[in-house]
Design an enzyme around this catalytic site. Structure first.
Site, PDB file in Angstrom:
ATOM      1  N   GLY A   1      27.884  52.268  23.372  1.00 42.54           N
ATOM      2  CA  GLY A   1      28.965  50.344  23.238  1.00 42.54           C
ATOM      3  C   GLY A   1      28.395  49.604  24.060  1.00 42.54           C
TER       4      GLY A   1
ATOM      5  N   GLY B   1      31.188  61.304  24.956  1.00 41.10           N
ATOM      6  CA  GLY B   1      32.881  61.580  24.463  1.00 41.10           C
ATOM      7  C   GLY B   1      33.360  59.562  23.723  1.00 41.10           C
TER       8      GLY B   1
ATOM      9  CG  ASN C   1      33.297  63.968  36.868  1.00 38.19           C
ATOM     10  OD1 ASN C   1      34.684  64.724  36.634  1.00 38.19           O
ATOM     11  ND2 ASN C   1      33.009  62.627  35.705  1.00 38.19           N
TER      12      ASN C   1
ATOM     13  CD  GLU D   1      34.557  56.739  32.696  1.00 33.40           C
ATOM     14  OE1 GLU D   1      33.623  57.042  32.270  1.00 33.40           O
ATOM     15  OE2 GLU D   1      35.763  57.350  32.276  1.00 33.40           O
TER      16      GLU D   1
ATOM     17  NE  ARG E   1      35.189  67.091  23.053  1.00 28.92           N
ATOM     18  CZ  ARG E   1      35.129  65.971  23.712  1.00 28.92           C
ATOM     19  NH1 ARG E   1      34.591  64.060  23.650  1.00 28.92           N
ATOM     20  NH2 ARG E   1      34.578  65.921  25.290  1.00 28.92           N
TER      21      ARG E   1
ATOM     22  N   GLY F   1      29.802  56.100  23.708  1.00 27.86           N
ATOM     23  CA  GLY F   1      29.779  57.606  24.955  1.00 27.86           C
ATOM     24  C   GLY F   1      29.205  58.915  23.862  1.00 27.86           C
TER      25      GLY F   1
ATOM     26  CG  ASN G   1      22.992  50.796  26.699  1.00 28.93           C
ATOM     27  OD1 ASN G   1      22.614  49.778  27.769  1.00 28.93           O
ATOM     28  ND2 ASN G   1      23.838  51.717  27.576  1.00 28.93           N
TER      29      ASN G   1
ATOM     30  CG  ASP H   1      20.556  60.559  22.755  1.00 27.78           C
ATOM     31  OD1 ASP H   1      20.683  59.383  23.101  1.00 27.78           O
ATOM     32  OD2 ASP H   1      19.998  60.749  23.978  1.00 27.78           O
ATOM     33  CB  SER H   2      23.984  57.718  19.345  1.00 23.83           C
ATOM     34  OG  SER H   2      23.360  56.722  20.736  1.00 23.83           O
TER      35      SER H   2
ATOM     36  NE  ARG I   1      37.384  62.240  33.916  1.00 31.24           N
ATOM     37  CZ  ARG I   1      36.265  62.310  32.697  1.00 31.24           C
ATOM     38  NH1 ARG I   1      34.770  63.016  33.401  1.00 31.24           N
ATOM     39  NH2 ARG I   1      36.696  62.270  32.009  1.00 31.24           N
TER      40      ARG I   1
ATOM     41  CG  HIS J   1      37.433  58.412  26.845  1.00 31.85           C
ATOM     42  ND1 HIS J   1      37.274  58.392  26.225  1.00 31.85           N
ATOM     43  CD2 HIS J   1      36.194  58.991  27.749  1.00 31.85           C
ATOM     44  CE1 HIS J   1      35.593  58.793  25.576  1.00 31.85           C
ATOM     45  NE2 HIS J   1      35.250  59.882  26.599  1.00 31.85           N
TER      46      HIS J   1
ATOM     47  CG  HIS K   1      34.985  54.783  26.706  1.00 32.03           C
ATOM     48  ND1 HIS K   1      34.625  55.021  27.696  1.00 32.03           N
ATOM     49  CD2 HIS K   1      33.540  56.214  26.627  1.00 32.03           C
ATOM     50  CE1 HIS K   1      34.099  55.506  28.734  1.00 32.03           C
ATOM     51  NE2 HIS K   1      33.911  56.223  27.629  1.00 32.03           N
TER      52      HIS K   1
HETATM   53  P1  ADP Z   1      28.924  60.438  28.410  1.00 35.87           P
HETATM   54  O1  ADP Z   1      29.394  59.674  29.731  1.00 35.87           O
HETATM   55  O2  ADP Z   1      30.349  60.607  27.290  1.00 35.87           O
HETATM   56  O3  ADP Z   1      27.985  61.134  28.602  1.00 35.87           O
HETATM   57  P2  ADP Z   1      27.781  57.818  28.385  1.00 35.87           P
HETATM   58  O4  ADP Z   1      28.218  57.280  28.455  1.00 35.87           O
HETATM   59  O5  ADP Z   1      26.601  58.352  28.867  1.00 35.87           O
HETATM   60  O6  ADP Z   1      28.635  59.415  27.922  1.00 35.87           O
HETATM   61  O7  ADP Z   1      26.531  57.778  26.677  1.00 35.87           O
HETATM   62  C1  ADP Z   1      26.154  58.502  26.276  1.00 35.87           C
HETATM   63  C2  ADP Z   1      25.458  57.850  24.796  1.00 35.87           C
HETATM   64  O8  ADP Z   1      24.653  56.527  25.347  1.00 35.87           O
HETATM   65  C3  ADP Z   1      24.287  58.533  23.892  1.00 35.87           C
HETATM   66  O9  ADP Z   1      24.828  59.056  23.069  1.00 35.87           O
HETATM   67  C4  ADP Z   1      23.008  57.490  24.287  1.00 35.87           C
HETATM   68  O10 ADP Z   1      22.352  57.649  23.189  1.00 35.87           O
HETATM   69  C5  ADP Z   1      24.035  56.416  24.461  1.00 35.87           C
HETATM   70  N1  ADP Z   1      22.649  55.591  25.281  1.00 35.87           N
HETATM   71  C6  ADP Z   1      22.673  55.739  26.176  1.00 35.87           C
HETATM   72  N2  ADP Z   1      21.700  55.024  26.508  1.00 35.87           N
HETATM   73  C7  ADP Z   1      21.406  54.219  25.427  1.00 35.87           C
HETATM   74  C8  ADP Z   1      20.624  52.753  25.051  1.00 35.87           C
HETATM   75  N3  ADP Z   1      19.845  52.561  25.696  1.00 35.87           N
HETATM   76  N4  ADP Z   1      20.681  52.371  23.349  1.00 35.87           N
HETATM   77  C9  ADP Z   1      21.127  53.510  22.291  1.00 35.87           C
HETATM   78  N5  ADP Z   1      22.277  54.089  22.817  1.00 35.87           N
HETATM   79  C10 ADP Z   1      22.044  54.358  24.220  1.00 35.87           C
END
Ligand code: ADP
Length: 395
Positions: free
Chosen positions: A332, A211, A7, A383, A240, A209, A334, A282-283, A90, A179, A207
């Protein structure tokens, strides 16, 4: 059979080497900060992890160092390069040309180039990855797996923008969605999990993340999705904006004396969770700050969750109901609190979340109660495995 999945981003290369006998991952890693003096490669093999810091000027040397690492006496997993049967790439944008994965040929490269202005940040590094592999391992077949392919089944009412139709005809200006590999994988997995035929199910896949996108998958086919011409449309994401009134662009350009490039950066890199919270993309950081009482973080969190909820409602309408809602990707998979908040308020449709079951991370789980009218599942996405499988199938 061993398959290398690549990727290639503009400044990073992610890779996984699969042993397709049992679909195990022999090694995986990420090379970041390509083009800078402190590029760093994180390489994991078995239980071990190493970090190599070295200036990597370009993708040529980037892929070379990945291969060297895979062949390394101490922390490699290959004796020689010929063990790699094929490389799966990818590719972000396949335009309307690619509704499925394809073996890379000169003609395919030209077609990917032809749609590159639809994804100017993503397709060129993807193509560079293909070129470098052709040079380094000229006899190894390569396959392209497109983020957009799964959504090519969308009907015109879902993919046409209400703009003068000529723009669609002339430039391919339409909604494509992204995605796709993930939405396809988790919808199939959901059917497997429920032991029901995919063809009979209406599934909404979320999905979420950095993104994020939602898709409506009817009988195994994507009929709508929240991302559009580019990944900017739809949900609130890490950086975004997702859906906004297009008139905002002119308004902001005039008020702040901005160029179109600056506006593009604001919408793609400075908005979303980061822009609203002022804290982070970061969420986890945003949700922690929200829990501590930070107002802007609370608004950002609520905005994110509310937008997902609205799309779920919209896709129920689009499909005439739903059987399953799936949560996947970083957030989604975690974040139980995010899932609970998104599903809160669907009780009138007889959808109920089991709080205890929902307290799960990264594991295939049914999180709705047994009497819930619609099943709600957590299904971890993969993926890279889909890319490896499609590469194997095409050989
Ligand atoms: P991408 O592949 O789009 O870069 P990811 O699918 O890895 O993204 O998702 C990243 C997001 O997932 C971040 O916002 C992060 O905070 C969240 N995240 C990862 N692990 C956890 C967790 N244990 N609890 C809550 N959120 C999580």
């Amino acid at each position: 059979m061993k398959i290398l999945v690549l990727n290639c981003g503009s400044s990073s290369i992610k890779y996984q080497l699969f042993n397709m006998e049992d679909e195990s991952v022999l090694a995986r890693g990420i090379l970041e900060r390509i083009g800078l003096e402190d590029s760093v490669l994180e390489h994991t093999y078995g239980e071990e992890e190493i970090e190599i810091e070295k200036g990597i000027p370009d993708h040529n040397e980037g892929i070379q160092i990945v291969i060297d690492t895979l062949l390394d006496k101490d922390h490699g997993v290959l004796e020689n390069m010929d063990e790699i049967t094929a490389v799966g790439h990818r590719i972000v944008h396949g335009g309307e040309k690619f509704a499925s994965s394809t073996v890379i040929t000169d003609e395919v490269i030209k077609q990917i180039e032809a749609v590159s202005d639809l994804a100017p940040l993503h397709n060129p590094p993807n193509l560079t990855g293909i070129e470098v592999c052709s040079k380094l391992m000229p006899d190894t077949p390569q396959v392209g797996v497109f983020d957009t392919a799964f959504h090519q089944s969308m009907p015109a009412r879902a993919f046409i923008y209400a703009l003068p139709y000529e723009y669609y005809e002339e430039y391919g200006l339409r909604r494509y969605g992204f995605h796709g590999t993930s939405h396809k994988y988790v919808s199939a997995k959901a059917a497997e999990f429920l032991d029901r035929p995919l063809e009979e199910l209406k599934i909404i896949t979320c999905h979420l993340g950095n993104g994020a996108s939602v898709a409506a998958v009817d009988g195994g086919k994507s009929i709508d999705t929240s991302m559009g011409l580019t990944p900017l449309e739809g949900l609130v994401m890490g950086t975004r904006s997702g859906d906004i009134d297009p008139a905002i662009i002119r308004f902001l350009m005039e008020k702040e004396d901005l160029t179109i490039e600056e506006i593009d950066d604001i919408l793609n890199k400075e908005s979303g969770l980061l822009g609203v919270s002022g804290i982070s993309n970061d969420s986890r950081d945003v949700n922690e700050a929200a829990a501590r009482g930070n107002k802007r973080a609370q608004i950002a969190r609520n905005l994110f969750n509310y937008r997902v909820k609205k799309y779920i409602g919209a896709y129920m309408a689009a499909m005439g109901g739903a059987d399953v809602i799936v949560f996947t990707a970083g957030i989604g998979e975690n974040a139980p609190d995010v899932r609970e908040d998104i599903m809160d308020g669907f009780e009138y449709m007889n959808i109920h979340i089991d709080k205890e079951a929902n307290n799960v991370r990264g594991k295939e789980t049914e999180i709705s109660t047994p009497d819930s009218a619609i099943k709600v599942l957590v299904i971890p996405t993969n993926e890279e495995l889909v890319i490896a499988r499609e590469t194997q199938e095409l050989l």
